[in-house]
Design an enzyme around this catalytic site. Structure first.
Site, PDB file in Angstrom:
ATOM      1  N   LEU A 499       0.984  24.790 -38.325  1.00 34.04           N
ATOM      2  CA  LEU A 499      -0.059  25.624 -38.917  1.00 34.04           C
ATOM      3  C   LEU A 499      -1.328  24.822 -39.151  1.00 34.04           C
ATOM      4  O   LEU A 499      -1.289  23.680 -39.631  1.00 34.04           O
ATOM      5  CB  LEU A 499       0.438  26.220 -40.241  1.00 34.04           C
ATOM      6  CG  LEU A 499       1.701  27.095 -40.159  1.00 34.04           C
ATOM      7  CD1 LEU A 499       2.020  27.673 -41.537  1.00 34.04           C
ATOM      8  CD2 LEU A 499       1.547  28.205 -39.128  1.00 34.04           C
ATOM      9  N   ALA A 539      10.182  21.366 -40.822  1.00 33.51           N
ATOM     10  CA  ALA A 539       9.830  20.780 -42.123  1.00 33.51           C
ATOM     11  C   ALA A 539       8.393  21.169 -42.409  1.00 33.51           C
ATOM     12  O   ALA A 539       7.591  21.409 -41.486  1.00 33.51           O
ATOM     13  CB  ALA A 539       9.969  19.263 -42.110  1.00 33.51           C
ATOM     14  N   GLY A 540       8.016  21.249 -43.695  1.00 32.13           N
ATOM     15  CA  GLY A 540       6.630  21.529 -44.054  1.00 32.13           C
ATOM     16  C   GLY A 540       6.128  22.771 -43.369  1.00 32.13           C
ATOM     17  O   GLY A 540       6.704  23.865 -43.500  1.00 32.13           O
ATOM     18  N   ASP A 541       5.018  22.653 -42.609  1.00 29.08           N
ATOM     19  CA  ASP A 541       4.453  23.812 -41.904  1.00 29.08           C
ATOM     20  C   ASP A 541       4.733  23.740 -40.414  1.00 29.08           C
ATOM     21  O   ASP A 541       3.987  24.285 -39.602  1.00 29.08           O
ATOM     22  CB  ASP A 541       2.944  23.889 -42.166  1.00 29.08           C
ATOM     23  CG  ASP A 541       2.194  22.631 -41.723  1.00 29.08           C
ATOM     24  OD1 ASP A 541       2.866  21.633 -41.396  1.00 29.08           O
ATOM     25  OD2 ASP A 541       0.952  22.638 -41.703  1.00 29.08           O
ATOM     26  N   GLU A 542       5.842  23.074 -40.002  1.00 34.46           N
ATOM     27  CA  GLU A 542       6.212  22.944 -38.601  1.00 34.46           C
ATOM     28  C   GLU A 542       7.373  23.891 -38.282  1.00 34.46           C
ATOM     29  O   GLU A 542       8.389  23.902 -38.985  1.00 34.46           O
ATOM     30  CB  GLU A 542       6.631  21.507 -38.280  1.00 34.46           C
ATOM     31  CG  GLU A 542       5.500  20.500 -38.407  1.00 34.46           C
ATOM     32  CD  GLU A 542       5.942  19.081 -38.085  1.00 34.46           C
ATOM     33  OE1 GLU A 542       5.094  18.241 -37.817  1.00 34.46           O
ATOM     34  OE2 GLU A 542       7.174  18.841 -38.110  1.00 34.46           O
TER      35      GLU A 542
END
Length: 627
Positions: A499, A539-542
């Site tokens: 993102l 993970a995170g925005d992946e």
């Protein structure tokens, strides 16, 4: 009991003489005897080096030995206050050394000893003690064999079938009980143990017999319960219960819940203790690791067992008198009902037609059927889910169906009265009586355990924030997709999505808003892919999308990627304001050549995602082109 065995005042027999000769030779003693202790005398069934055939009981060393579970060893009788004034010590045969092991019936009753004597003081070495124990075991097996033959020969015709069925039912409960049960002598030695106890500590039955309960108890717990045991010996309490640790054969420890109660004789002296041992190691582990679950744990009901020695004594009386036999039968059945009724597991018994004949309190709690409604109905009507029921009924085929499940531990679906489903662990035993077969089953509700396993498996493979599959699930799915593609001649693609602008959302609106945005994006990704494709959060925005059933070009992958970019770029309504993020997507394709590892495929897609970001973000990039 001695009269029933037909051993007193009988001629010598080779089977006994061989053992006493071996005892004399192997232990290097001049005298060895197999003695039987009657009410007022000690009579030698077999003897080596002893002229007299019997002595008064009050002078007999063996009268002391039969009350012990370990060998009685007197290194020097002249130095022992119990025997220094004994006429057999001061006069012929001038005994100075004595070692004797009790010979017991199947009910644990000591009737005599195998003993070794010497006219000089000496000690008994460890190997010599083992030899004496082994030879005593041979005599014990022979006596118990004769005991069983005597019972079979003398059993009353009118009560034999009824008593045999009761004994078999009692032994069935004893053998398949989910808790360990043991009869323990006052000095700490074992008299009888069941298989469940052997399973708890990891020893075979013969291995366990060579160890006292103190030897298998953790050193820090040996003193536990000493005060209660002393109070029990004084008659102040009828039983006590403690938690302690046992040492397993493999060197590990196991937490157990120990319930001890005494068996007293007519003189109110303790003959032995009944110990009920429940494995609570899993409970202890759960308490230490997950304190929040302590409120949900249930204490297991301590199963009570019948007093086997007393039961065998009553059985002998039953052979002699019919009235006593009927009283014994009623008592035995009451004890069995008590054990079953208080069992932690549901207990159900059915006949060959599948009709319920026994239904304990735990069965009522587990399945919701009161006992009075369950008795007399077929088991399939009560607990078998409709999808598993035989439309023709269980009647004629039940015995054949259950035969394959006997003595196995099975996990099966079941149904409560209210229609709710559960999973039970089932142990089934078959009981033959009067030419008919009955089936007894213990059922334990493991629904919560199975749900916990399923939840752990779900959490291992899913991202808890978005509900998407996680990296572990992705790495497992790629080889499976590659194998399918190889068979079908199609390709496998990977979209790596990152993102653009997500950090700004977190910084300006906070992490709660960021989490809400991630959940919304996850929903759009799921809605934007084909049925053959799968979405994962790394993970995170992946995020990644695994594409299947593709032609050997990048067109399908680019089409899906551009559709997702358009969907992601739509505004997201968050608390306080609407936010817009974009996405950069990298594409990797397995186009029919030798399949790459999941890490290689993921690394290539990640590489092209960064190329897309460098090209201006909100783009799609692959080995073929950048758009």
């Amino acid at each position: 009991m001695l009269d029933a065995l037909h051993l007193l005042d009988t001629p010598p027999e080779p089977v006994f003489d061989r053992v006493t000769r071996l005892a004399s030779r192997l232990l290097d003693v001049p005298m060895a005897m197999f003695s039987l202790v009657d009410a007022d005398r000690q009579w030698f069934k077999s003897r080596v080096g002893m002229i007299e055939s019997e002595t008064a009981r009050e002078h007999a060393f063996c009268a002391h030995a039969i009350g012990m579970s370990k060998p009685l060893v007197v290194s020097d009788a002249l130095e022992d206050g119990r025997f220094n004034d004994n006429p057999l010590v001061s006069g012929p045969p001038k005994i100075r050394f004595y070692a004797g092991v009790p010979i017991r019936t199947t009910s644990g009753l000591a009737i005599g000893t195998l003993c070794a004597l010497d006219t000089r003081p000496r000690t008994l070495g460890e190997e010599e003690a083992q030899v004496l124990n082994d030879l005593a075991a041979i005599l014990t097996k022979e006596v118990q064999y004769r005991e069983r033959m005597a019972v079979a020969r003398d059993q009353l015709a009118r009560s034999s079938e009824v008593l045999g069925a009761s004994e078999a039912r009692f032994r069935t409960i004893f053998d398949i009980a989910s808790v360990g049960i043991a009869l323990v002598a006052p000095d700490g030695g074992w008299i009888s143990v069941n298989k469940a106890l052997c399973d708890i500590v990891g020893y075979g039955e013969e291995e366990l017999w060579s160890r006292s309960f103190q030897q298998i108890t953790h050193p820090d717990d040996v003193a536990a319960g000493a005060e209660q045991l002393a109070a029990m010996e004084r008659g102040e309490i009828d039983q006590f219960q403690i938690e302690k640790r046992y040492l397993r054969k493999d060197g590990g420890t196991v937490w157990i819940n120990l319930n001890v109660s005494p068996k007293r004789n007519a003189e109110d002296k303790i003959e032995y203790y009944v110990a009920v041992i429940k494995d609570i190691d899993a409970q202890k582990t759960a308490q230490a690791g997950i304190a929040a679950l302590n409120l949900d744990l249930e204490r297991r009901v301590q199963a009570r067992t019948a007093e086997l020695v007393e039961a065998n004594r009553l059985l002998t009386e039953a052979v002699e008198r019919q009235r006593a036999a009927e009283a014994e039968l009623r008592a035995r059945e009451a004890e069995i009902r008590n054990v079953v009724e208080n069992a932690y597991d549901a207990y159900i018994s059915v006949d060959e037609q599948g009709v319920v004949t026994a239904w304990n309190r735990q069965a009522e709690d587990t399945f919701g059927w009161p006992r009075e409604e369950a008795l007399g109905r077929r088991i399939d009507e009560l607990i078998v889910p409709e999808a598993y029921r035989d439309p023709q009924g269980m009647g004629r085929d039940l015995a054949a169906q259950l035969a394959g499940a006997v003595d196995q531990r099975l996990e099966l679906p079941a149904q409560r009265r209210d229609g709710s489903m559960l999973t039970v662990e089932v142990r089934i035993r078959a009981l033959e009586s009067g030419g008919r077969t009955a089936f007894s089953a213990f059922l334990h509700d493991i629904t919560a355990r199975k749900q916990e396993q399923a939840q752990r498996e779900y959490e291992n493979r899913h991202d808890l924030l978005t509900g998407l599959l996680n990296r572990r699930a992705l790495l497992e799915a790629i080889p499976v997709a590659q194998a399918r593609a190889s068979r079908s001649g199609k390709s496998v693609g990977m979209l790596f999505i990152d993102l653009d602008g997500f950090k700004a959302v977190n910084d300006s609106l906070g992490h709660e808003a960021g989490d809400a945005l991630l959940r919304e994006i996850a929903g759009r990704l799921r809605a934007g892919v084909r049925k053959t494709d799968s979405v994962y959060r790394l993970a995170g925005d992946e995020f990644t999308v695994l594409l299947e059933d593709m032609a050997d070009t990048f067109d399908d992958a680019h089409t899906v990627a551009e559709k997702l970019i358009a969907s992601i770029s739509e505004p997201v309504l968050l608390p306080g304001r609407a936010m817009r993020v974009r996405a950069s997507i990298g594409i990797a394709l397995d186009a029919g050549e030798a399949a790459r590892s999941p890490e290689e495929l993921l690394k290539e897609a990640d590489h092209f995602m960064y190329q897309a970001k460098k090209a201006g973000r909100g783009r799609v990039c692959s080995a073929r082109q950048t758009s």
